[in-house]
Design a protein around this motif. Structure first.
Motif, short mmCIF file in Angstrom:
data_model
loop_
_atom_site.label_atom_id
_atom_site.label_comp_id
_atom_site.label_asym_id
_atom_site.label_seq_id
_atom_site.Cartn_x
_atom_site.Cartn_y
_atom_site.Cartn_z
N GLY A 253 0.82 -1.21 0.00
CA GLY A 253 0.00 0.00 0.00
C GLY A 253 0.86 1.26 0.00
O GLY A 253 2.06 1.21 0.25
N PRO A 254 0.21 2.42 -0.27
CA PRO A 254 0.96 3.68 -0.34
C PRO A 254 1.52 4.12 1.02
O PRO A 254 1.08 3.60 2.06
CB PRO A 254 -0.07 4.69 -0.84
N LEU A 255 2.44 5.04 1.02
CA LEU A 255 3.05 5.56 2.25
C LEU A 255 3.68 6.91 1.88
O LEU A 255 4.84 6.96 1.48
CB LEU A 255 4.11 4.57 2.75
N PRO A 256 2.90 8.02 1.99
CA PRO A 256 3.38 9.31 1.47
C PRO A 256 4.71 9.80 2.04
O PRO A 256 5.42 10.54 1.37
CB PRO A 256 2.25 10.28 1.82
N THR A 257 5.06 9.40 3.27
CA THR A 257 6.32 9.92 3.83
C THR A 257 7.44 8.88 3.77
O THR A 257 8.45 9.00 4.46
CB THR A 257 6.14 10.35 5.31
N GLU A 258 7.25 7.85 2.92
CA GLU A 258 8.26 6.77 2.86
C GLU A 258 9.62 7.28 2.41
O GLU A 258 9.74 8.15 1.55
CB GLU A 258 7.78 5.67 1.90
N LEU A 259 10.65 6.70 3.01
CA LEU A 259 12.04 6.97 2.60
C LEU A 259 12.53 5.72 1.89
O LEU A 259 12.43 4.62 2.42
CB LEU A 259 12.91 7.19 3.84
N GLY A 260 13.10 5.89 0.71
CA GLY A 260 13.58 4.72 -0.04
C GLY A 260 12.42 3.79 -0.32
O GLY A 260 11.30 4.23 -0.61
N GLY A 261 12.67 2.50 -0.22
CA GLY A 261 11.59 1.54 -0.49
C GLY A 261 12.08 0.14 -0.22
O GLY A 261 13.26 -0.07 0.03
N VAL A 262 11.16 -0.81 -0.23
CA VAL A 262 11.51 -2.20 -0.02
C VAL A 262 10.86 -3.03 -1.12
O VAL A 262 9.64 -2.96 -1.31
CB VAL A 262 11.06 -2.72 1.37
N GLU A 263 11.70 -3.75 -1.84
CA GLU A 263 11.21 -4.62 -2.92
C GLU A 263 10.10 -5.53 -2.41
O GLU A 263 10.22 -6.12 -1.33
CB GLU A 263 12.39 -5.49 -3.38
N GLY A 264 9.04 -5.65 -3.16
CA GLY A 264 7.96 -6.58 -2.79
C GLY A 264 6.93 -5.95 -1.86
O GLY A 264 5.88 -6.51 -1.63
N GLN A 265 7.24 -4.78 -1.28
CA GLN A 265 6.26 -4.14 -0.38
C GLN A 265 5.90 -2.73 -0.89
O GLN A 265 4.73 -2.37 -0.91
CB GLN A 265 6.83 -4.04 1.04
N THR A 266 6.92 -1.93 -1.26
CA THR A 266 6.64 -0.59 -1.77
C THR A 266 6.02 -0.73 -3.17
O THR A 266 6.62 -1.37 -4.03
CB THR A 266 7.95 0.23 -1.87
N PRO A 267 4.84 -0.15 -3.39
CA PRO A 267 4.21 -0.30 -4.71
C PRO A 267 5.12 0.26 -5.82
O PRO A 267 5.73 1.32 -5.64
CB PRO A 267 2.92 0.52 -4.59
#
Ligand code: GDP
Ligand code: IMO
Ligand code: MG
Length: 468
Positions: free
Chosen positions: A279-293
């Motif tokens: 799901g989305p996460l407007p304040t996300e830093l970087g990302g994680v394969e398989g979880q960050t859209p």
């Protein structure tokens, strides 16, 4: 009186630690929703306990209750109790007869459906939580009380298991085994029922808790998960299937809303965001394969990735249950304003400020840029004075995904001897960190009760104790 502990964000805010801290004066600690998808860490006498199902207070000799709003996997329950006994503890755990039972076919279907859902998958813990709550709402569930009544258990299994088998085999094209075999399930779950009866573990939860309250005992209600993964108030469909919000504490225990409302409701906040799941996460830093859209490591900003990795490693942001790396982001204030309203917090515990120590700058998503015309229901949403900024979360996850966070930057704070800070008290917290904490408290119009400065029980600055 009751003290209710609620996750204000996406789970893993450090609820277990706060329950342990404030639970010291409680006589009973009851969980009101969720099941073994929770992962609560309690550090006691230098020993770390990771609990999925047993209420955190059980480590410290409190009566632990799994309320009627919980979904209980008896296998996990007895494994956890046995493991605690092997470590020298003697947990006293009661289970509501009205709680629903997670059966092996629920776990199997959780995995099958997640695979099938693709982009809509929530990245569940695979514990069968969703399928069990589905059966509860569909009035085809098996309850703890049924495990003690062989005829009722047999009747329920005979009705439901062929349906589940047909679903797995004919709709999803999977092979099924023991998990879908009525005789095997009956024998195994009868044995669990016998053990529950032998150890006198089952209770009528509401009556049990009310009697303790009437006898002037203090009851702590331990929420699992968090407000933004609540099935009603969270980022549907990337949510869990229960109500971690404070309303769940009444429905999920059988105590009246006025009883819970006369007590305290403490919101547990992590000083940044972590998320296991999709799901989305407007304040996300970087990302994680398989979880960050739509995550593309090649296109990610190196600075953000570095910062995310730093926070993930400093904060040990790897799932307690699944070991998955957690996504991380800056604090999201619209998410917290939404949580403060939905739960009616009377106090806040803000954890993990030590993890952010040493950064030059700490940011928070103060508001969102969002086109008012995007949704009619946002016409009445809380907005900044000039009307351009949204101060709280929009009601659909798709709208939330279109929100761009507007950040506010705070000067960072130095790493210090946090154990000493906890001993000295609030004023010993570095000034810049206090500015940050007070901003959060002011925005939410809620006082700070505790500040977490490390994982240990002693590494907490206590400002206020709920029942004093
Ligand atoms: P819960 O699910 O809300 O109970 O939280 P978890 O136990 O899943 O995750 C919280 C993690 O952070 C655990 O490993 C805790 O020991 C740790 N923790 C809790 N509070 C603090 C804090 O203030 N600082 C640090 N560094 N760790 C903390
Ligand atoms: P505690 O109590 C963080 C997330 C999963 C997934 C979604 C649905 O330790 O804070 P589920 O298995 O419940 O059907 O999964 O909810 N999730 C959690 N995230 N902390 C938890 O519990 C969680 N329990 C479930 O990652 O996105
Ligand atoms: Mg957890």
């Amino acid at each position: 009186m009751t003290v209710t502990i609620v996750g204000a964000q996406l789970g893993d805010e450090g609820k277990g630690g706060v329950v342990d801290l404030y639970g010291d004066t409680a006589d009973v600690v009851a969980r009101y929703q969720g099941g073994d998808n929770a992962g609560h860490t309690v550090v006691h006498d230098g020993e770390e306990y990771k609990l999925s199902l047993v209420p955190s207070g059980a480590v410290r000799g409190k009566v632990g209750v799994l309320g009627n709003g919980c979904v209980v996997n008896p296998e996990t329950l007895f494994e956890e109790i046995d493991a605690l006994r092997e470590r020298g503890l003697d947990p006293d755990v009661r289970v509501a007869e009205r709680a629903h039972v997670i059966l092996p076919y629920h776990r199997a279907l959780d995995g099958i459906e997640e695979e099938e859902k693709d982009d809509l998958a929530a990245g569940t813990t695979g514990r069968g939580i969703g399928p069990t709550y589905e059966d509860k709402a569909g009035r085809r569930g098996v309850r703890i009380g049924d495990l003690l009544d062989p005829d009722a258990l047999r009747d329920r299994l005979e009705y439901v298991v062929p349906q589940k088998k047909a679903l797995a085999e004919e709709v999803f094209g999977k092979e099924t085994g023991e998990a879908f075999d009525i005789d095997h399930l009956y024998d195994t779950y009868r044995e669990f029922g016998e053990r529950l009866a032998e150890e006198d573990m089952t209770v009528d939860c509401g009556t049990f808790l009310q009697e303790r309250i009437d006898a002037d005992e203090s009851v702590m209600l331990e929420g699992a998960q968090g407000t933004s993964i609540d099935i009603d108030h969270g980022i549907y469909p990337y949510v869990t299937s229960s109500n971690p919000t404070a309303g769940g504490a009444t429905v999920g225990t059988g105590l009246g809303p006025t009883v819970v409302g006369q007590g305290e409701v403490i919101g547990i906040i992590k000083a940044y965001l972590s998320r296991v799941g999709t799901g989305p996460l407007p304040t996300e830093l970087g990302g994680v394969e398989g979880q960050t859209p739509d995550y593309d490591p090649a296109g990610a900003s190196a600075d953000e990735e570095e910062l995310a990795t730093y926070i993930r490693d400093e904060g040990g942001e790897y799932g307690t249950v699944t070991g998955r790396p957690r996504r991380v982001g800056w604090l999201d204030m619209p998410m917290l304003r939404h949580a403060a309203r939905a739960n009616g917090f009377t106090g806040l515990a803000i954890n993990h400020i030590d993890v952010l120590a040493g950064l030059d700058e700490v940011k928070v998503g103060h508001s969102y840029e969002f086109d008012a015309a995007d949704s009619a229901s946002n016409q009445n949403a809380a907005r900044s004075d000039d009307g351009d900024e949204l101060l709280t979360m929009p009601p659909t996850t798709e709208q939330w995904g279109r929100c761009e966070a507007t950040f506010k930057a705070f000067d960072g704070w130095e790493d210090v001897d946090w154990a000493a800070v906890a001993e000295e008290g609030y004023d010993a917290i570095p000034e810049n960190a206090r500015t940050y904490l007070e901003y959060v408290s002011d925005e939410l119009e809620t006082p700070i009760y505790a500040v977490g400065v490390g994982p240990g029980r002693e590494e907490t600055v206590i400002v206020e104790t709920p029942d004093e």
